[in-house]
Design an enzyme around this catalytic site. Structure first.
Site, PDB file in Angstrom:
ATOM      1  N   CYS A   1       0.908  -0.940   0.273  1.00  0.00           N
ATOM      2  CA  CYS A   1       0.055  -0.132  -0.252  1.00  0.00           C
ATOM      3  C   CYS A   1       0.709   1.631  -0.031  1.00  0.00           C
ATOM      4  O   CYS A   1       2.055   1.462  -0.756  1.00  0.00           O
ATOM      5  CB  CYS A   1      -1.346   0.001   0.892  1.00  0.00           C
TER       6      CYS A   1
ATOM      7  N   ARG B   1      -2.228  -0.812   5.376  1.00  0.00           N
ATOM      8  CA  ARG B   1      -3.071  -1.386   4.249  1.00  0.00           C
ATOM      9  C   ARG B   1      -2.975  -3.010   4.645  1.00  0.00           C
ATOM     10  O   ARG B   1      -4.363  -3.623   4.308  1.00  0.00           O
ATOM     11  CB  ARG B   1      -4.101  -0.557   3.692  1.00  0.00           C
TER      12      ARG B   1
END
Length: 327
Positions: free
Chosen positions: A276, A281
């Protein structure tokens, strides 16, 4: 534990717009979940023991078991933590500012040991992690604790939202505890979960590997460069599956079948690297792939787009190609 200074910003913001307005705008939204439905869903996950519901956590905390609850809570938000839990934020479990030429990297094994020792954890403790709203930060701590070889670490499904929705107590966090000398049981465990830049470059040339970009559409398309990165774009050959596709509207995780439908064909028989902006994430996606679907050979690229874009735009590394970026 490193002290966060950005909490001063929260105070200033609250003064500027009024605490009541600030609290209503940014505090965690309570969500009501059916405990029996949630428990049944988690029982169908490949590694069900890596997850816990709010009701199960409450019972665990009320018992005499050795449990340490850690909340990844942004001090800029007026969230009231789970009562009896310990709170920390990215600056606490990220690398020192002078360790890399760029930000967002995990801290060292020794620093994690000190962090867990500060909250009274031992290698035998059950460590439960939670966050608020977007729960990827809980997954980041989950990944870093698991990298120490810690056996019993669990992710609270629905996080603080579900805890509040169940009517359980908040506040009175960071209780005084006796510090321990935590020693990582198996720090080499990170070799089975950590993707490096070299691994990412090799994966682009190997059909046995798939790279998953877990960022938002604008980041993947190169129309947005998030602060901290050095330019727009994506890693060539990467496939875009936004991490938010793994969660329901109430912030709980989707069912095993729904997640298999989302990822199954893509990862079947493949080695997987998730990335990410800074490995947060993507840590959530790695958790889903490994703990929910039982996928093997899943790696989180810690440096993610920050490191990759630094190599391309700042270091002019000719081996580091970018798609959807600047030439």
């Amino acid at each position: 534990m490193k002290k966060s200074t950005i909490a001063l910003g929260a105070i200033a913001a609250a003064v500027a717009i009024g605490y009541t307005t600030y609290n209503s705008m940014f505090s965690t939204e309570a969500v009501a979940v059916d405990e029996s439905v949630l428990a049944t869903k988690l029982s169908e996950y490949a590694n069900a023991e890596s997850f816990i519901t709010a009701e199960q956590l409450k019972a665990l905390m009320d018992s005499e078991e050795d449990v340490v609850v850690i909340g990844a809570l942004n001090p800029l938000r007026p969230d009231s933590p789970i009562a009896g839990s310990h709170t920390m934020w990215r600056g606490d479990y990220s690398a020192q500012s002078d360790a890399y030429e760029f930000g967002g990297m995990r801290n060292t094994t020794e620093e994690m040991e000190a962090l867990l020792g500060h909250v009274g954890a031992t290698p035998d403790s059950t460590i439960v992690v939670y966050a608020a709203g977007s729960h990827h930060d809980a997954a980041r701590i989950f990944w870093q604790v698991q990298n120490l070889g810690h056996e019993d670490v669990r992710y609270l499904d629905g996080g603080l939202n579900a805890w509040i929705g169940a009517g359980y107590a908040t506040g009175n966090a960071n209780p005084p505890v006796k510090a321990t000398s935590y020693v990582a049981p198996n720090p080499s465990a990170q070799e089975e979960t950590l993707a490096t830049l070299d691994m990412v470059l090799n994966a682009q040339q190997d059909s046995d590997w798939v790279i998953i970009d877990t960022r938002g559409d604008d980041e993947f398309n190169g129309t947005t460069t998030v602060s901290g990165a050095y330019g727009p774009g994506k890693i060539p050959t990467s496939v875009h599956i936004n991490w938010t596709q793994t969660v329901n509207g109430d912030t709980t995780l989707k069912t095993a079948q729904e997640l298999k439908d989302l990822y199954g064909d893509l990862i079947e028989g493949k080695n997987v690297i998730a990335y990410c902006q800074s490995g947060v994430r993507s840590a959530h996606t790695a958790l889903v792939l490994k703990e929910v679907l039982g996928a093997e050979n899943v790696y989180n690229y810690d440096g993610s787009w920050i490191e990759y874009s630094h190599e391309h735009y700042e270091q002019n590394n000719q081996d580091v190609k970018v798609s959807n970026g600047n030439s």
